[in-house]
Design a protein around this motif. Structure first.
Motif, PDB file in Angstrom:
ATOM      1  N   SER A 194    -128.402  15.138  -8.196  1.00 20.12           N
ATOM      2  CA  SER A 194    -127.391  14.281  -8.722  1.00 20.12           C
ATOM      3  C   SER A 194    -126.491  13.758  -7.552  1.00 20.12           C
ATOM      4  CB  SER A 194    -126.529  14.858  -9.734  1.00 20.12           C
ATOM      5  OG  SER A 194    -125.734  15.836  -9.343  1.00 20.12           O
ATOM      6  N   MET A 195    -125.647  12.501  -7.970  1.00 18.71           N
ATOM      7  CA  MET A 195    -124.881  12.186  -6.993  1.00 18.71           C
ATOM      8  C   MET A 195    -123.662  13.148  -6.844  1.00 18.71           C
ATOM      9  SD  MET A 195    -124.018   9.797  -5.042  1.00 18.71           S
ATOM     10  CE  MET A 195    -124.649   8.362  -5.163  1.00 18.71           C
ATOM     11  N   GLN A 196    -123.368  14.025  -7.680  1.00 17.20           N
ATOM     12  CA  GLN A 196    -122.393  14.972  -7.460  1.00 17.20           C
ATOM     13  C   GLN A 196    -122.872  16.242  -6.905  1.00 17.20           C
ATOM     14  OE1 GLN A 196    -123.559  13.971 -10.665  1.00 17.20           O
ATOM     15  NE2 GLN A 196    -121.649  12.688 -11.373  1.00 17.20           N
ATOM     16  N   GLY A 197    -124.127  16.481  -7.048  1.00 22.02           N
ATOM     17  CA  GLY A 197    -124.627  17.223  -5.919  1.00 22.02           C
ATOM     18  C   GLY A 197    -124.612  16.912  -4.534  1.00 22.02           C
ATOM     19  N   LEU A 198    -124.825  15.640  -4.438  1.00 19.99           N
ATOM     20  CA  LEU A 198    -124.573  15.084  -2.898  1.00 19.99           C
ATOM     21  C   LEU A 198    -123.061  15.213  -2.356  1.00 19.99           C
ATOM     22  CD1 LEU A 198    -127.092  11.889  -2.520  1.00 19.99           C
ATOM     23  CD2 LEU A 198    -127.109  14.222  -1.635  1.00 19.99           C
TER      24      LEU A 198
END
Length: 125
Positions: A97-101
């Motif tokens: 996810s973008m939050q993971g990145l």
């Protein structure tokens, strides 16, 4: 906060883990971003999945860019000229996810990064 607060004397952004995507970065990352942009297409995603290295070679990536893609070194992709908007296309293929990145780029895990966002963002103090 003024521009003087975030730039050094040479005008370069002075923020840890912040990647400036300027003209020079754009030119360097052009082959990488061109390749990543193709991953919008289901057919391209299938081709990439079947032979990731060969797919990278079709776009003339620098050796470091190719290695970053194959190793999923998200930070190196940005350092080597990748645009977050295109890097994210590959991340989505891997279920990142973008939050993971965001967690990778800030040195936090996804959950901690997400919690930080929900609490108003990071403190620079």
């Amino acid at each position: 906060m003024t521009d003087d607060d975030i730039t050094g004397r040479d005008g370069v952004l002075d923020r840890p883990r912040t990647y400036v995507f300027d003209g020079a970065t754009s030119r360097r990352g052009y082959p990488l971003n061109t390749m990543l942009m193709t991953l919008r297409s289901p057919a391209a995603r299938e081709e990439f999945t079947a032979d990731e290295g060969g797919y990278c070679d079709r776009f003339g990536l620098e050796p470091g860019q190719r290695r970053a893609v194959l190793d999923r070194d998200w930070t190196a992709m940005l350092e080597l000229g990748g645009s977050i908007f295109y890097v994210y296309k590959l991340a989505m293929m891997d279920g990142v996810s973008m939050q993971g990145l965001g967690g990778v780029f800030t040195g936090l895990g996804e959950a901690e990064f997400t919690a930080q966002l929900r609490s108003g963002g990071r403190s620079d103090g």
